[in-house]
Each structure stands twice: as C-alpha cells, then as structure tokens.
Design an enzyme around this catalytic site. Structure first.
Site, mmCIF file in Angstrom:
data_model
loop_
_atom_site.group_PDB
_atom_site.id
_atom_site.type_symbol
_atom_site.label_atom_id
_atom_site.label_comp_id
_atom_site.label_asym_id
_atom_site.label_seq_id
_atom_site.Cartn_x
_atom_site.Cartn_y
_atom_site.Cartn_z
ATOM 1 N N ARG A 1 49.254 1.403 -9.410
ATOM 2 C CA ARG A 1 49.631 0.453 -10.460
ATOM 3 C C ARG A 1 48.852 -0.852 -10.258
ATOM 4 N NH1 ARG A 1 53.923 -1.604 -9.621
ATOM 5 N NH2 ARG A 1 54.745 -0.550 -7.785
ATOM 6 N N TYR B 1 46.124 6.271 -14.235
ATOM 7 C CA TYR B 1 46.927 6.604 -13.050
ATOM 8 C C TYR B 1 48.400 6.199 -13.177
ATOM 9 C CZ TYR B 1 47.458 7.893 -8.143
ATOM 10 O OH TYR B 1 47.807 8.537 -6.988
ATOM 11 N N GLY B 2 49.276 7.102 -12.804
ATOM 12 C CA GLY B 2 50.705 6.827 -12.576
ATOM 13 C C GLY B 2 51.348 5.874 -13.561
ATOM 14 N N LYS C 1 57.628 3.098 -15.550
ATOM 15 C CA LYS C 1 57.856 1.686 -15.253
ATOM 16 C C LYS C 1 57.831 0.837 -16.530
ATOM 17 C CE LYS C 1 57.817 2.657 -10.834
ATOM 18 N NZ LYS C 1 59.084 2.709 -10.101
ATOM 19 N N HIS D 1 65.736 -0.202 -10.922
ATOM 20 C CA HIS D 1 64.817 0.562 -10.059
ATOM 21 C C HIS D 1 65.657 1.207 -8.956
ATOM 22 C CE1 HIS D 1 60.904 0.423 -7.441
ATOM 23 N NE2 HIS D 1 61.006 1.562 -8.100
ATOM 24 N N SER E 1 59.264 -0.188 -3.766
ATOM 25 C CA SER E 1 58.349 0.948 -3.641
ATOM 26 C C SER E 1 58.033 1.160 -2.160
ATOM 27 C CB SER E 1 57.052 0.646 -4.406
ATOM 28 O OG SER E 1 57.358 0.257 -5.714
ATOM 29 N N CYS F 1 59.783 2.588 0.270
ATOM 30 C CA CYS F 1 60.873 2.435 1.247
ATOM 31 C C CYS F 1 61.729 3.697 1.337
ATOM 32 C CB CYS F 1 61.757 1.247 0.896
ATOM 33 S SG CYS F 1 60.963 -0.340 1.212
ATOM 34 N N LYS G 1 62.802 5.980 -1.212
ATOM 35 C CA LYS G 1 63.843 6.285 -2.219
ATOM 36 C C LYS G 1 63.969 7.781 -2.457
ATOM 37 C CE LYS G 1 64.164 3.843 -6.039
ATOM 38 N NZ LYS G 1 63.012 3.215 -6.735
ATOM 39 N N ASN H 1 63.256 10.179 -0.432
ATOM 40 C CA ASN H 1 63.901 10.798 0.732
ATOM 41 C C ASN H 1 65.411 10.602 0.690
ATOM 42 O OD1 ASN H 1 61.358 11.391 1.645
ATOM 43 N ND2 ASN H 1 61.269 9.716 3.130
ATOM 44 N N ASP I 1 64.294 7.408 -8.814
ATOM 45 C CA ASP I 1 63.533 6.157 -8.991
ATOM 46 C C ASP I 1 64.178 5.156 -9.947
ATOM 47 O OD1 ASP I 1 61.241 4.596 -8.357
ATOM 48 O OD2 ASP I 1 60.284 5.159 -10.229
ATOM 49 N N ASN J 1 48.412 6.357 -1.489
ATOM 50 C CA ASN J 1 49.268 6.384 -2.676
ATOM 51 C C ASN J 1 49.099 7.702 -3.451
ATOM 52 O OD1 ASN J 1 51.176 5.233 -4.490
ATOM 53 N ND2 ASN J 1 49.529 4.603 -5.872
ATOM 54 N N ALA J 2 48.702 8.761 -2.738
ATOM 55 C CA ALA J 2 48.568 10.078 -3.385
ATOM 56 C C ALA J 2 49.950 10.547 -3.845
ATOM 57 C CB ALA J 2 47.984 11.080 -2.402
ATOM 58 N N ARG J 3 49.979 11.292 -4.919
ATOM 59 C CA ARG J 3 51.266 11.611 -5.558
ATOM 60 C C ARG J 3 51.420 13.092 -5.857
ATOM 61 N NH1 ARG J 3 54.770 7.074 -6.748
ATOM 62 N NH2 ARG J 3 53.549 5.260 -6.172
ATOM 63 N N ARG K 1 62.675 -3.358 3.503
ATOM 64 C CA ARG K 1 62.056 -2.944 4.765
ATOM 65 C C ARG K 1 61.890 -4.199 5.611
ATOM 66 N NH1 ARG K 1 58.202 0.929 6.584
ATOM 67 N NH2 ARG K 1 58.457 2.098 4.640
ATOM 68 N N GLY L 1 67.847 11.733 7.346
ATOM 69 C CA GLY L 1 69.159 12.366 7.193
ATOM 70 C C GLY L 1 70.271 11.596 7.898
ATOM 71 N N GLU L 2 69.904 10.873 8.956
ATOM 72 C CA GLU L 2 70.926 10.138 9.721
ATOM 73 C C GLU L 2 71.528 9.001 8.891
ATOM 74 O OE1 GLU L 2 71.870 11.480 12.390
ATOM 75 O OE2 GLU L 2 70.145 12.757 12.891
HETATM 76 C C1 OXD Z 1 56.830 2.672 -7.505
HETATM 77 C C2 OXD Z 1 56.896 4.077 -7.914
HETATM 78 O O1 OXD Z 1 55.727 2.139 -7.299
HETATM 79 O O2 OXD Z 1 58.007 4.589 -8.095
HETATM 80 O O3 OXD Z 1 57.903 2.070 -7.367
HETATM 81 O O4 OXD Z 1 55.844 4.701 -8.106
HETATM 82 MN MN MN Z 2 59.586 3.185 -8.028
#
Ligand code: OXD
Ligand code: MN
Length: 623
Positions: free
Chosen positions: A84, A225-226, A234, A254, A276, A278, A280, A282, A303, A400-402, A433, A531-532
């Site tokens: 982005r 891209y994205g 977004k 978000h 972004s 951090c 999410k 997972n 997201d 930042n590969a997706r 973070r 998971g913890e």
């Molecule tokens: C972000 C995303 O950048 O979800 O927050 O891609």
């Molecule tokens: Mn996001």
C-alpha cells in the site's frame, strides 16, 4: 469487441443489469478511460478459470504444480509495486479539517483536475472489467455494495476470492439501489498495436489512491497491488465506510472477529484491532493450546469488522470481506496451522518464491520442513539458494508477499461467518507491538478508559513495512492509515456511542488492551504468543462472567497470576511479572509521547480524553 465499438459507447451491459445510475456511470467511465473492450463480470467459476488462464497466457500468473497446490497460481509484481502507498493515499473531503492531520488531503476540485488527464485514455489497449461486489453477506442490513471498474484481470480474480462478487449483486442493487463507485486503473495505457512488455503493468512513478468521502467515491491510479487495487478492502470497507458509520451511527473497524466456545458450549464473540503486521490473521485462527480441551476458536473475519447496534441491546458485527489477503512470510504450521490448511488449494499467491517442483515457498516455512530448500526462484525471478541468502541477505519472498484465499477454505471458519444478522460482540481488544511499557493485558475500567487505550495505541515499526525499525508509531485504533476522516472526530464518535447506546438500554462490550510483544533485557520475547494467547482470551471471558477478580493497576484491571490457566505451559510468576509490570519511568515517558500525539490531533480532540490522561498520570504519580 474492438475499439470502434467502445468509442461508439455501446457498453454492452447484460440485460440483468438494471441500475440506471450504474449504467450511466459505466458509460461515462468508458468515455473517459477509453478501453478497447468491456467485460461484465458475473462471478462464475467459468469466468474465474477463463481469467486465470488469460493471466497465465500473459505471464502474470504461473500455474502451480496441481499435485502440490491444486488450482493455485503465483503472481510476481513489479518491484516498484509491492505494498500500500500511504504517502499517495488521499482523503479529499471538502474541508481540510475533515480529513484531519493524519491523512493526506487535496481540495476535491484540485484533485479531480489532477486525476482527469491521468484517467483520460488510461485504459487504451486494455479491457475494462466491471466487478460488482457486496461487502458483507448479500442483502444484509449491515452490508454495502461496491462496483469496481478496473483494467486488471488480476484484480477481478482476486475480488472473486475476497468479496461476494458477481451477478447476484445486481439483484440486491435493483433499479435504484446505492453502490460505491470504485475506479481503478494500473495507469499503463497501450498505444495502438503496442503489447505489454511486462507481466505486471503499473505506473512506476505516478500513483494516487483517492477517496471523496462526501460523494463516497474511490479513484485509484497506477498500482495493481493489494489495498491499492482491491478497492473493497481498505478503501471502501474502512476509509469510505468509516464516514458512513460516523454519519449513520455504526462502526467500520480494522478488526478481526472471532468466536470462542467453551467446553460447556457457551459461545462468545470478540472483535480485535491490531495494526498491520501484528498477527491478526493468526489470532483470528487461533488453535487452543494444551490444557484447553473442549475449547474452540472460530473465525468470522481476519481484518475488518462492520459493527451496528441492534434493537436487542447488543452490537452485531459482520466481516465485510469473504476472503483473506494475508501476509505469507512467517506463516507456518507452528504459527498458524489453520491458515496453512487454508492454503492447500484455490489460492492466488503474490510475490512468494517458486520451488523447483512448482510449489511456493516463503521465509518461515523452513520451520515446518526442518531445513531450507536447496534452490528457489525468488519473487523477482532470480535464483535463490541458502548460500546466496547468507551472502546477500536476499529474501526469497518479499516481506509483504501475500496469499489471497476464500474464507471457505478455512477449516476454522465460524458457522455464522456469512450470517446477514452478524454476531453479537462481547468484547473489543486493542493491541499494538510494544517491546516495553504496555502490559500483557488489562481491562479498561470504563468505556472512556478503553477509548483512551485505543486512541493512544502504538506499534513499533518492523523493517518490512515502514522503514526504520523499532520506532513507536502511534496507530490509534489500528486505524491510522484507514480512518477516512479527522481522527479526533473519530474518537468523539466512539465516545458518543457509549451515551447513545446506554440511552437505548444497551450493554456495551468490555474493552481490553493487550500486548503480546514485551521483550526481556536480552531482547527476547517473553510471552510465547500464538495459540498461547488463548490463556489471555479465557481470562477475558472469566472477567465477562464475573469469575476473575483481577487487580487494579494504573492502566486498568490486570489478571492475578493465579487467574490465568497455566495447564500445559511453564510460565512462572517472575516471567508473568516481566510481561505485566508497570515501569513508572517508562510510563512517564509514555505519557509525554501521548501528549505529543494529542497535540498533533488537537483540532476537535475530545476534552474527556485529556481528562482521562490526567487521571491516569495521577494514578502513576501515586505508585
Ligand atoms: C494491512 C492489511 O495492511 O490488512 O493492514 O493488508
Ligand atoms: Mn489490515
């Protein structure tokens, strides 16, 4: 169809498209962008397969080995088009103050004058795809419709996975339904007879991601891209929708949404905001650890959440999206087994590496395999070996590969994920973070304190995303790049929600602040995370049920050591103190930095937030 037909402005709309405003807009945009061809996407599998094959023929997609990854593709972008572009993203409200100090702004007429010549003829030599999509379950009273016009087939197929895309949208739209017009071009017109010289056309120098909040329009130029190009995400679901939410009394956030069911079968729903990068995705797919037999976590969204108050006195949330556009590096069966299982088939990968047997690879996968692959083709098409990586530091996959994948691939998908009514939210979580200062978890004593925690949330930048590493970037509500209006007015909107909802007899969700990322003096993460984090989630549910007393701290109510379920994890009280302690000197500095943050946001900053800061500082002084 060829150019003369388009210039004759026969837009060839299928008979089932009856929305007058849509038809007129498409005709106007065809006249402006001058595509060679127009394709009205119907969202069918046949269409998806056809466009994917077309992308393979154009060299944009590589089909992966079906024995390894069925029906999946790899796209590698231009190296200039990998993320982005926040510095090229604009909120063009009529008044500058309404965009606020955290957004780029240009006067709408000036921006229109800038974009007009760029869009004039921008699709020459290309096809315009008309992509109708619903953000949220089709027909849900919380959902909204968008229509994206794009000259990128890559965007069209991604939108099929990321949204409810296709013909059925026109039934909801009807003759006079509302939609958000989303204009997108890669900004690389072709002259008569000219062929693409690249498999990822984009404009390497000129990019604009523009929102007009008053007229609810999106115009995106130059990137494929994205979030720059998949305009439902977004641009619509956050920047435009946050404006709709403010005007109409709801929230566009978000936030991931998860369901958590206890062994007795009682189910709760949590919405959680993290900046972004951090974790999410997972957290939304968390697998309960040892000691949590009978517990289940299910994903509603990873997201974005749209949340509306309901007549039954609860706030209901939907996931406006229908797929995940997640960061691949770091994902493996240890960090996110459900995600890895989601990626078995029907996936579009972007900017990961290609293995010699036609599969994909990214940094982090060596943890599953126990070793690095001997050879790869990296995301830029170059040879990659462990020796090259060691010598040059080259990454096989872009950081930042997706992956783009439909939600229905997720084995932990919640049964209510597509429920038009949404799910009732029991708690909000805000987390950044931070290697120091912010404790593992605290509960806000009041809604106001929760809004304060969210408004001052910060995250240390990771090299991958934002350049300098380890600098705290304030990211209020994780909405810094996504709030489509003045941030202080957005705080006020959250504060007003409390009073409005209480008047209507609502029980407001609890608010928690978390930080999974505290480090010890040696610079190592102390909390095991992943998971913890279930252990923290369970404490929150105990608080909701009134079953955990907690302890009052300067920054909210924290768990006592004995209130966390530790079965299956060795984590002693000293370690617990390392992630929960309040360092007086560090917090004094922290409040100074909140001052600077509030100073930046001083226009319309709610006074109650300043009062809350003063009250917290007094608590700190009393320690
Ligand atoms: C972000 C995303 O950048 O979800 O927050 O891609
Ligand atoms: Mn996001």
């Amino acid at each position: 169809m060829n150019a003369p037909t388009m210039q004759g402005l026969n837009i060839n709309a299928p008979a089932y498209v009856k929305n007058a405003r849509l038809l007129a807009w498409v005709a106007d945009m065809v006249a402006l962008c001058k595509p060679n061809n127009i394709v009205w996407c119907d969202g069918s599998q046949e269409e998806y397969d056809r466009l994917c094959q077309q992308l393979v023929d154009a060299g944009t997609f590589k089909k992966l080995n079906p024995a390894k990854r069925a029906d999946s593709f790899l796209a590698c972008s231009d190296p200039s088009d990998v993320a982005r572009v926040e510095d090229r993203t604009y909120i063009c409200s009529a008044q500058k103050e309404d965009a606020g100090p955290t957004n780029n702004w240009m006067e709408p007429a000036a921006m229109r004058a800038t974009l007009q010549p760029l869009f004039d003829g921008c699709m020459k030599g290309r096809t315009m795809y008309v992509v109708p999509f619903s953000m949220g379950p089709l027909g849900s009273h919380i959902a909204h419709i968008g229509v994206e016009l794009t000259d990128s087939a890559y965007v069209a197929v991604n939108q099929k996975l990321m949204t409810r895309m296709g013909k059925a949208v026109y039934d909801v739209l009807g003759v006079d339904g509302e939609f958000v017009p989303c204009m997108h071009t890669v900004g690389a017109p072709l002259a008569e007879g000219q062929k693409d010289t690249t498999s990822w056309p984009c404009n390497p120098t000129v990019k604009y991601i523009v929102h007009y909040p008053e007229t609810r329009e999106i115009w995106s130029y130059g990137s494929g891209y994205g979030g720059n190009a998949l305009l439902g995400k977004k641009c619509l679901a956050l920047r435009i929708a946050s404006n709709m939410g403010r005007d109409q009394g709801w929230l566009a956030e978000h936030m991931l949404i998860l369901g958590v069911t206890n062994p007795q079968g009682k189910k709760y729903h949590i919405a959680a905001a993290f900046p972004s990068a951090c974790g999410k995705t997972n957290f939304s797919m968390l697998v309960p650890p040892a000691g949590f037999d009978g517990w289940k976590v299910t994903t509603i969204g990873d997201d974005i959440a749209w949340i509306k108050p309901n007549a039954d006195g609860k706030m209901y949330a939907i996931n406006p999206e229908a797929g995940y556009f997640g960061v691949a590096p770091g994902t493996n069966t240890l960090t996110n087994p459900n995600c890895m299982a989601s990626l078995d088939k029907n996936v579009i990968f972007t900017n990961v590496a290609l293995t010699d047997d036609g599969d994909v690879w990214w940094e982090g996968m060596e943890k599953d395999a126990g070793k690095l692959p001997e050879h790869l083709i990296d995301w830029q098409g170059k040879d990659w070996t462990p020796a090259i990586a060691k010598e040059t530091g080259a990454k096989a996959a872009h950081p930042n590969a997706r992956f783009t994948v439909a939600a229905t691939n997720n084995p932990a998908l919640d049964s209510a994920w597509d429920d038009p009514a949404g799910v009732p939210i029991d708690a909000f979580i805000f987390g950044g973070r931070r290697s120091t200062t912010v404790p593992l978890v605290t509960e806000a004593r009041t809604w106001m304190e929760g809004v304060y925690m969210a408004a001052t949330m910060g995250s240390e930048t990771t090299a991958a995303a934002f350049g300098a590493q380890g600098v705290v970037r304030r990211d209020p509500f994780a909405m810094l790049p996504f709030c489509g209006y003045n941030m202080s007015d957005y705080f006020q909107h959250w504060l007003d929600m409390e009073h409005k909802l209480e008047e209507q007899g609502h029980t407001l969700p609890k608010i928690f602040c978390v930080n999974w990322f505290r480090k010890d003096e040696a610079g190592k993460f102390v909390w095991p995370g992943y998971g913890e984090n279930m252990r923290v989630l369970k404490w929150m549910l105990d608080r909701i049920e009134g079953q955990a007393q907690g302890q009052d701290t300067m920054f909210g109510v924290a768990p006592q050591y004995a209130e966390i379920t530790w079965t299956g994890l060795e984590f002693n009280e000293a370690q617990f103190n390392t992630v929960t302690s309040i360092d007086k000197a560090a917090w004094a500095e922290e409040f100074k930095s909140h001052d600077a943050h509030f100073e930046l946001l001083s226009y319309h900053m709610p006074k109650e937030l300043i009062d809350t800061k003063n009250a917290l500082e007094q608590r700190l002084a009393a320690l």
